[in-house]
Design a protein around this motif. Structure first.
Motif, mmCIF file in Angstrom:
data_model
loop_
_atom_site.group_PDB
_atom_site.id
_atom_site.type_symbol
_atom_site.label_atom_id
_atom_site.label_comp_id
_atom_site.label_asym_id
_atom_site.label_seq_id
_atom_site.Cartn_x
_atom_site.Cartn_y
_atom_site.Cartn_z
ATOM 1 N N UNK A 25 50.482 -18.259 -18.945
ATOM 2 C CA UNK A 25 50.732 -19.674 -19.245
ATOM 3 C C UNK A 25 51.332 -19.803 -20.642
ATOM 4 N N UNK A 26 50.767 -19.075 -21.587
ATOM 5 C CA UNK A 26 51.271 -19.138 -22.958
ATOM 6 C C UNK A 26 52.631 -18.448 -23.090
ATOM 7 N N UNK A 27 52.802 -17.323 -22.414
ATOM 8 C CA UNK A 27 54.028 -16.542 -22.582
ATOM 9 C C UNK A 27 55.227 -17.129 -21.855
ATOM 10 N N UNK A 28 55.015 -18.148 -21.015
ATOM 11 C CA UNK A 28 56.163 -18.804 -20.401
ATOM 12 C C UNK A 28 56.949 -19.635 -21.418
ATOM 13 N N UNK A 29 56.339 -19.916 -22.550
ATOM 14 C CA UNK A 29 57.030 -20.728 -23.573
ATOM 15 C C UNK A 29 58.311 -20.044 -24.052
ATOM 16 N N UNK A 30 58.282 -18.763 -24.466
ATOM 17 C CA UNK A 30 59.557 -18.121 -24.834
ATOM 18 C C UNK A 30 60.477 -17.911 -23.639
ATOM 19 N N UNK A 31 59.927 -17.753 -22.438
ATOM 20 C CA UNK A 31 60.773 -17.570 -21.260
ATOM 21 C C UNK A 31 61.582 -18.827 -20.948
ATOM 22 N N UNK A 96 52.385 -27.280 -26.256
ATOM 23 C CA UNK A 96 52.084 -25.985 -26.864
ATOM 24 C C UNK A 96 51.102 -25.246 -25.983
ATOM 25 N N UNK A 97 50.977 -23.937 -26.208
ATOM 26 C CA UNK A 97 50.015 -23.144 -25.457
ATOM 27 C C UNK A 97 48.580 -23.580 -25.765
ATOM 28 N N UNK A 98 48.328 -24.000 -27.004
ATOM 29 C CA UNK A 98 46.995 -24.468 -27.375
ATOM 30 C C UNK A 98 46.651 -25.742 -26.595
ATOM 31 N N UNK A 99 47.597 -26.680 -26.554
ATOM 32 C CA UNK A 99 47.369 -27.905 -25.794
ATOM 33 C C UNK A 99 47.130 -27.600 -24.321
ATOM 34 N N UNK A 100 47.912 -26.680 -23.791
ATOM 35 C CA UNK A 100 47.725 -26.278 -22.395
ATOM 36 C C UNK A 100 46.326 -25.709 -22.184
ATOM 37 N N UNK A 101 45.844 -24.943 -23.152
ATOM 38 C CA UNK A 101 44.505 -24.376 -23.040
ATOM 39 C C UNK A 101 43.437 -25.441 -22.952
ATOM 40 N N UNK A 270 40.915 -20.413 -22.568
ATOM 41 C CA UNK A 270 40.587 -19.589 -23.736
ATOM 42 C C UNK A 270 41.698 -18.574 -23.994
ATOM 43 N N UNK A 271 42.125 -17.862 -22.945
ATOM 44 C CA UNK A 271 43.164 -16.847 -23.130
ATOM 45 C C UNK A 271 44.514 -17.483 -23.453
ATOM 46 N N UNK A 272 44.794 -18.676 -22.889
ATOM 47 C CA UNK A 272 46.048 -19.361 -23.203
ATOM 48 C C UNK A 272 46.093 -19.761 -24.674
ATOM 49 N N UNK A 273 44.994 -20.343 -25.159
ATOM 50 C CA UNK A 273 44.946 -20.764 -26.561
ATOM 51 C C UNK A 273 45.017 -19.564 -27.504
ATOM 52 N N UNK A 277 47.905 -18.621 -30.314
ATOM 53 C CA UNK A 277 47.599 -18.413 -31.735
ATOM 54 C C UNK A 277 47.985 -17.013 -32.196
ATOM 55 N N UNK A 278 47.631 -15.989 -31.401
ATOM 56 C CA UNK A 278 47.817 -14.601 -31.828
ATOM 57 C C UNK A 278 49.246 -14.091 -31.659
ATOM 58 N N UNK A 279 49.939 -14.539 -30.600
ATOM 59 C CA UNK A 279 51.260 -13.982 -30.306
ATOM 60 C C UNK A 279 52.412 -14.944 -30.567
ATOM 61 N N UNK A 280 52.159 -16.246 -30.470
ATOM 62 C CA UNK A 280 53.249 -17.213 -30.613
ATOM 63 C C UNK A 280 53.227 -17.955 -31.942
#
Length: 315
Positions: A25-31, A96-101, A270-273, A277-280
């Motif tokens: 879910x988070x990594x789709x942002x750069x995609x 954002x990925x955090x908001x999605x989380x 949890x993993x999305x947020x 934070x850690x990768x994006x």
């Protein structure tokens, strides 16, 4: 079909599935910054279809697929694959990925409600309190300052609007409802088909649904302009989203009730947020932290009582 997995193995499958979903879910942002949404979905289903071709074979002793099962397979793909993918990747791109989380933390409560409505699995008063907490968490998120979304391709016009964050939040709420439908329908399907065939068939439906817009986007897209690292990320996303996570989830559902499986969806937000934070390079604002805490509390309220009652009923 083979025997269902033991409870520890089923729990591990569900936990791994939701952890992987949160990461992608988070990594789709750069995609989605490099590839239009509909083209991205079409490529995802196409790559996975090639990888899962051997899973389409009917195993020995498997009963023919009847009409109700075929309808469930289509609905599972339409809500759990097609609509979820479009709502999720567009929603993340606008927020954002955090908001999605935070918003995805409402999934356990939604699963509990859908299980009560469609599977007649018991829902306690605490489930309704969980829904209230989840909604309050999402509402609190709306008060947080807007996150800078990704502007790409056909999203540029939407991203330039002042209300783009609100649109992103609404799309993520729709993704929550799609994921809850996916969990409930999946429970019904695991009683009729093995997990690998379910995974492969619903992916084919996703490919069929996304093909018209996917082909249209592909004819206008400059594939040579995409970096090689993005293609590797796309390959990982396609295998994780369409193959690994679905097979793990369907395997776990063979043993675990749909309402109880909701506890494991806590690992998605949890993993999305954490991935954001850690990768994006995203940050957790105080209001977002509070909203995430409220959403996670809704998970405990919704699932722990159901687990206890389920345990007591088996002794």
């Amino acid at each position: 079909m083979s025997l269902p997995p033991s409870k520890p193995v089923a729990y591990l499958c569900l936990a791994l599935s939701m952890s992987m979903v949160g990461c992608y879910v988070a990594l789709t942002k750069p995609l989605v910054a490099a590839i239009p949404v509909f083209l991205l979905a079409w490529l995802r289903f196409g790559i996975a279809a090639v990888a899962m071709a051997p899973w389409l074979r009917k195993i020995e002793g498997e009963a023919p697929i009847n009409r109700p099962t075929r309808q469930l397979l289509f609905l599972e793909s339409f809500f759990g694959n097609f609509l979820f993918t479009l709502c999720m990747i567009t929603g993340v791109s606008l927020t954002s990925a955090v908001s999605a989380g935070v918003i995805m933390a409402a999934i356990p409560a939604a699963v509990a409600v859908f299980s009560w409505l469609f599977l007649r699995e018991a829902a306690s008063a605490r489930t309704w309190w969980a829904i209230a907490l989840a909604v309050a968490g999402i509402g609190l998120l709306a008060l947080a300052p807007g996150q800078a979304g990704v502007q790409a391709g056909n999203l540029q016009e939407v991203s330039s609007l002042p209300s783009r964050t609100v649109v992103g939040h609404l799309l993520l709420v729709a993704a929550v409802l799609c994921e809850a439908s996916y969990a409930v329908i999946g429970k019904k399907l695991t009683a009729a088909l093995p997990p690998k065939r379910i995974t492969a068939i619903i992916n084919l439906w996703g490919l069929a649904l996304s093909t018209p817009m996917g082909v249209y986007m592909a004819l206008q897209f400059d594939f040579a302009g995409v970096q090689s690292s993005t293609w590797w990320l796309l390959l990982l996303y396609a295998l994780a989203a369409s193959m690994w996570t679905v097979w793990l989830w369907m395997t776990g559902l063979r043993t675990v009730p749909a309402s109880q499986s909701g506890v494991f969806t806590v690992l998605l937000p949890v993993s999305a947020a954490l991935t954001g934070v850690l990768l994006l390079g995203e940050s957790l604002q105080p209001l977002q932290m509070l909203a995430l805490g409220m959403a996670l509390c809704s998970v405990l309220v919704a699932t722990v009582p159901l687990q206890r009652s389920r345990s007591q009923s088996t002794h």
